[in-house]
Scaffold this active site. Structure first.
Site, mmCIF file in Angstrom:
data_model
loop_
_atom_site.group_PDB
_atom_site.id
_atom_site.type_symbol
_atom_site.label_atom_id
_atom_site.label_comp_id
_atom_site.label_asym_id
_atom_site.label_seq_id
_atom_site.Cartn_x
_atom_site.Cartn_y
_atom_site.Cartn_z
ATOM 1 N N LYS A 106 24.420 28.179 32.262
ATOM 2 C CA LYS A 106 25.167 26.765 32.245
ATOM 3 C C LYS A 106 25.045 26.198 33.635
ATOM 4 C CE LYS A 106 29.224 28.624 30.877
ATOM 5 N NZ LYS A 106 28.925 30.137 31.058
ATOM 6 N N ARG B 113 37.632 27.521 27.704
ATOM 7 C CA ARG B 113 37.025 28.750 27.242
ATOM 8 C C ARG B 113 38.343 29.298 26.273
ATOM 9 N NH1 ARG B 113 34.698 29.861 32.583
ATOM 10 N NH2 ARG B 113 33.901 31.945 32.417
ATOM 11 N N ARG C 36 21.541 39.388 39.474
ATOM 12 C CA ARG C 36 22.373 38.240 40.110
ATOM 13 C C ARG C 36 23.066 39.082 41.237
ATOM 14 N NH1 ARG C 36 25.494 33.527 37.224
ATOM 15 N NH2 ARG C 36 27.151 34.809 36.935
ATOM 16 N N ARG D 128 28.085 38.549 43.940
ATOM 17 C CA ARG D 128 29.399 38.058 43.495
ATOM 18 C C ARG D 128 30.072 39.224 42.815
ATOM 19 N NH1 ARG D 128 29.119 32.884 39.356
ATOM 20 N NH2 ARG D 128 30.714 33.992 38.161
ATOM 21 N N ARG E 50 34.348 40.245 31.214
ATOM 22 C CA ARG E 50 34.109 38.886 31.141
ATOM 23 C C ARG E 50 33.450 38.587 29.841
ATOM 24 N NH1 ARG E 50 30.786 37.220 36.134
ATOM 25 N NH2 ARG E 50 30.851 35.228 35.261
HETATM 26 P P1 AMP Z 1 32.726 30.983 35.738
HETATM 27 O O1 AMP Z 1 31.921 30.627 37.037
HETATM 28 O O2 AMP Z 1 32.504 29.914 34.892
HETATM 29 O O3 AMP Z 1 31.952 32.313 35.083
HETATM 30 O O4 AMP Z 1 34.125 31.368 36.080
HETATM 31 C C1 AMP Z 1 34.364 32.297 36.937
HETATM 32 C C2 AMP Z 1 35.859 32.957 36.569
HETATM 33 O O5 AMP Z 1 36.591 31.808 36.745
HETATM 34 C C3 AMP Z 1 35.918 33.328 35.213
HETATM 35 O O6 AMP Z 1 35.870 34.721 35.129
HETATM 36 C C4 AMP Z 1 37.549 33.332 35.201
HETATM 37 O O7 AMP Z 1 38.391 34.158 35.806
HETATM 38 C C5 AMP Z 1 37.819 31.966 36.052
HETATM 39 N N1 AMP Z 1 37.531 30.722 35.083
HETATM 40 C C6 AMP Z 1 36.610 29.968 34.899
HETATM 41 N N2 AMP Z 1 36.707 28.579 34.090
HETATM 42 C C7 AMP Z 1 37.996 29.092 33.474
HETATM 43 C C8 AMP Z 1 38.601 28.664 32.415
HETATM 44 N N3 AMP Z 1 38.165 27.583 31.581
HETATM 45 N N4 AMP Z 1 39.842 29.289 31.866
HETATM 46 C C9 AMP Z 1 39.992 30.491 32.487
HETATM 47 N N5 AMP Z 1 39.738 31.140 33.349
HETATM 48 C C10 AMP Z 1 38.362 30.489 33.875
#
Ligand code: AMP
Length: 189
Positions: A13, A88, A127, A133, A144
């Protein structure tokens, strides 16, 4: 144009959002990036959410909804928004509808990057080795992915029913995925 880029973590994404920003001048709203920035700059929010991100959990709906609301206001008049990693959960999707309708707009298009979970695990392991990360480590990544399947995947039939869902093969090369997204945007425009 309000586009949701939808899919599990590491589906690509972010990569596609950045291409759309460069090519179309859309604004990328990535809640993951906003939260990581808050952690890096050690804000109060950052301190509150740090362990949640590290453990692969979801931050509360209220927190991410507020972040998106602030960014919509800050980027008023943008050519388009790409929602990356948001919504989400079902309450987040409902809140997004409300935030957009208060601004006289709506979700125009949801592009779901369809990926194979086994291949995703391989992608993330790579990654993790390259970028380190913390939440990409295999144990956290599986949490996740579990959260995605439990809390986020239920949005798929909701957007499908509204006629907004477009599916693109997320396992294809980056340029082919981009072409699929372009085709979906053409249908909507
Ligand atoms: P991402 O980079 O989108 O995979 O987000 C990394 C982390 O941020 C996720 O594993 C969640 O802990 C938190 N996070 C990001 N977006 C959201 C969301 N819309 N709702 C809840 N937690 C989020």
């Amino acid at each position: 144009m309000n586009l949701i880029l939808f899919g599990p973590p590491a589906a690509g994404k972010g990569t596609q959002a950045k291409k759309l920003v460069a090519e179309r001048g859309f604004v990328q709203l990535s809640t993951g990036d906003m939260l990581r920035e808050a952690i890096a700059s050690e804000t109060e929010l950052g301190r509150r959410v740090k362990s949640i991100l590290e453990e692969g959990g979801l931050v509360s709906d209220a927190v991410v909804i507020a972040l998106i609301g602030e960014q919509l206001t800050a980027n008023k008049g943008a050519a388009g928004f790409i929602f990356d990693g948001f919504p989400r959960t079902v309450p987040q999707a409902e809140a997004l509808d409300e935030l957009l309708s208060a601004r006289g707009t709506e979700v125009d298009c949801v592009v779901r990057l369809v990926v194979d979970e086994e291949a995703l695990i391989e992608r993330v392991t790579k990654r993790y080795e390259e970028q380190g990360r913390k939440d990409d480590n295999p144990a956290t990544f599986s949490i996740r992915l579990g959260k995605y399947n439990q809390d986020t995947a239920p949005l798929i039939p909701i957007y499908a029913e509204k006629g907004k869902l477009h599916e693109v093969d997320g396992m294809a090369p980056i340029e082919v995925v981009s072409a699929g997204i372009d085709a979906a945007l053409k249908v909507v425009a």
